[in-house]
Design an enzyme around this catalytic site. Structure first.
Site, PDB file in Angstrom:
ATOM      1  CG  MET A   1      -1.979  -1.131   1.139  1.00  0.00           C
ATOM      2  SD  MET A   1      -2.794  -1.298  -0.472  1.00  0.00           S
ATOM      3  CE  MET A   1      -3.875   0.134  -0.424  1.00  0.00           C
TER       4      MET A   1
ATOM      5  CG  HIS B   1      -4.910  -1.559 -10.241  1.00  0.00           C
ATOM      6  ND1 HIS B   1      -4.708  -0.760  -9.130  1.00  0.00           N
ATOM      7  CD2 HIS B   1      -6.010  -1.084 -10.861  1.00  0.00           C
ATOM      8  CE1 HIS B   1      -5.663   0.159  -9.086  1.00  0.00           C
ATOM      9  NE2 HIS B   1      -6.462  -0.010 -10.125  1.00  0.00           N
TER      10      HIS B   1
ATOM     11  CG  ASN C   1       0.701  -3.200  -8.445  1.00  0.00           C
ATOM     12  OD1 ASN C   1       0.619  -3.714  -7.335  1.00  0.00           O
ATOM     13  ND2 ASN C   1      -0.140  -2.260  -8.852  1.00  0.00           N
TER      14      ASN C   1
HETATM   15  C1  GRF Z   1      -5.727  -6.659  -4.316  1.00  0.00           C
HETATM   16  O1  GRF Z   1      -7.058  -6.397  -4.699  1.00  0.00           O
HETATM   17  C2  GRF Z   1      -4.768  -6.031  -5.271  1.00  0.00           C
HETATM   18  O2  GRF Z   1      -5.253  -5.920  -6.559  1.00  0.00           O
HETATM   19  C3  GRF Z   1      -4.577  -4.649  -4.687  1.00  0.00           C
HETATM   20  O3  GRF Z   1      -4.593  -4.841  -3.300  1.00  0.00           O
HETATM   21  C4  GRF Z   1      -5.388  -5.988  -2.996  1.00  0.00           C
HETATM   22  C5  GRF Z   1      -4.554  -6.858  -2.115  1.00  0.00           C
HETATM   23  O4  GRF Z   1      -5.294  -7.916  -1.584  1.00  0.00           O
HETATM   24  N1  GRF Z   1      -3.375  -4.042  -5.179  1.00  0.00           N
HETATM   25  P1  GRF Z   1      -4.558  -9.098  -0.864  1.00  0.00           P
HETATM   26  O5  GRF Z   1      -3.738  -8.518   0.291  1.00  0.00           O
HETATM   27  O6  GRF Z   1      -3.694  -9.794  -1.843  1.00  0.00           O
HETATM   28  O7  GRF Z   1      -5.653  -9.985  -0.335  1.00  0.00           O
END
Ligand code: GRF
Length: 192
Positions: free
Chosen positions: A92, A111, A109
């Site tokens: 994040m 998304h 990444n």
């Molecule tokens: C996912 O939806 C990804 O696309 C975004 O953050 C979320 C992460 O979810 N970048 P997780 O921690 O993998 O469950």
């Protein structure tokens, strides 16, 4: 192809990668470590459950972007595992240009939208509330512009009239969990 996963939260994408790896579906890829900027993030326990080193990086929690000092820490920690590929799975923080330069063409990444639509935070909710009929997920190379790097692969997801935000969110995550390991596997075969 040695991989380091960076994530901040739930870790469902990390779990999908680790499961695919243990099931022999990641080609020549090896997951070397999971690194999180959030000390108690579930992603760390997921890594441990697969007996993969789970490390926390102590960086300033109050800024969206990683500082110079924190970049150095993150590079030092990441370099311990000598990755050929860094996978951002729900990381994040916005990476600094220096970090991106250090691993140029080696960071991907996931998304939760069909980029270039719905860049940035809360992409699933924004797509749902906008009323689009098709959204999906994207795996892309990480470049200096947030969610702007070259697209590697996308998977569409239809939003049906019967979908709630919750059911749509689950469909997007299911698509992510399919697409991300598949891309990693393909990249591992493409690597010299
Ligand atoms: C996912 O939806 C990804 O696309 C975004 O953050 C979320 C992460 O979810 N970048 P997780 O921690 O993998 O469950």
């Amino acid at each position: 192809m040695d991989i380091v996963i960076l994530g901040s939260g739930r870790g469902s994408n990390a779990n999908a990668i680790l499961k695919a790896w243990k099931d022999g579906q990641l080609g020549k890829a090896q997951v070397k470590a999971v690194i999180s900027d959030v000390p108690d993030a579930p992603i760390l326990n997921i890594a441990k459950s697969y007996k993969v080193p789970a490390r926390t990086i102590d960086i300033n929690a109050n800024t969206a972007k990683i500082s110079v000092v924190d970049t150095n820490k993150l590079i030092d920690l990441t370099n311990e595992f000598k990755p050929k590929l860094i996978v951002l799975a729900g990381f994040m923080k916005i990476l600094s240009h220096r970090f991106i330069q250090e691993y140029e063409s080696r960071i991907i990444n996931i998304h939760p939208s069909l980029l270039p639509s719905f860049k940035g935070l809360n992409a699933i909710k924004r797509a749902y509330e906008r009323g689009v009929k098709i959204s999906g997920c994207t795996v892309h190379w990480v470049s200096k512009g947030v969610d702007e790097g070259k697209i590697i692969a996308q998977l569409p997801v239809r939003i049906m009239d019967s979908d709630t935000l919750d059911s749509f969110t689950q469909k997007i995550h299911a698509a992510e969990h399919f697409l991300l390991p598949e891309v990693i596997s393909q990249l591992s075969f493409a690597e010299n």
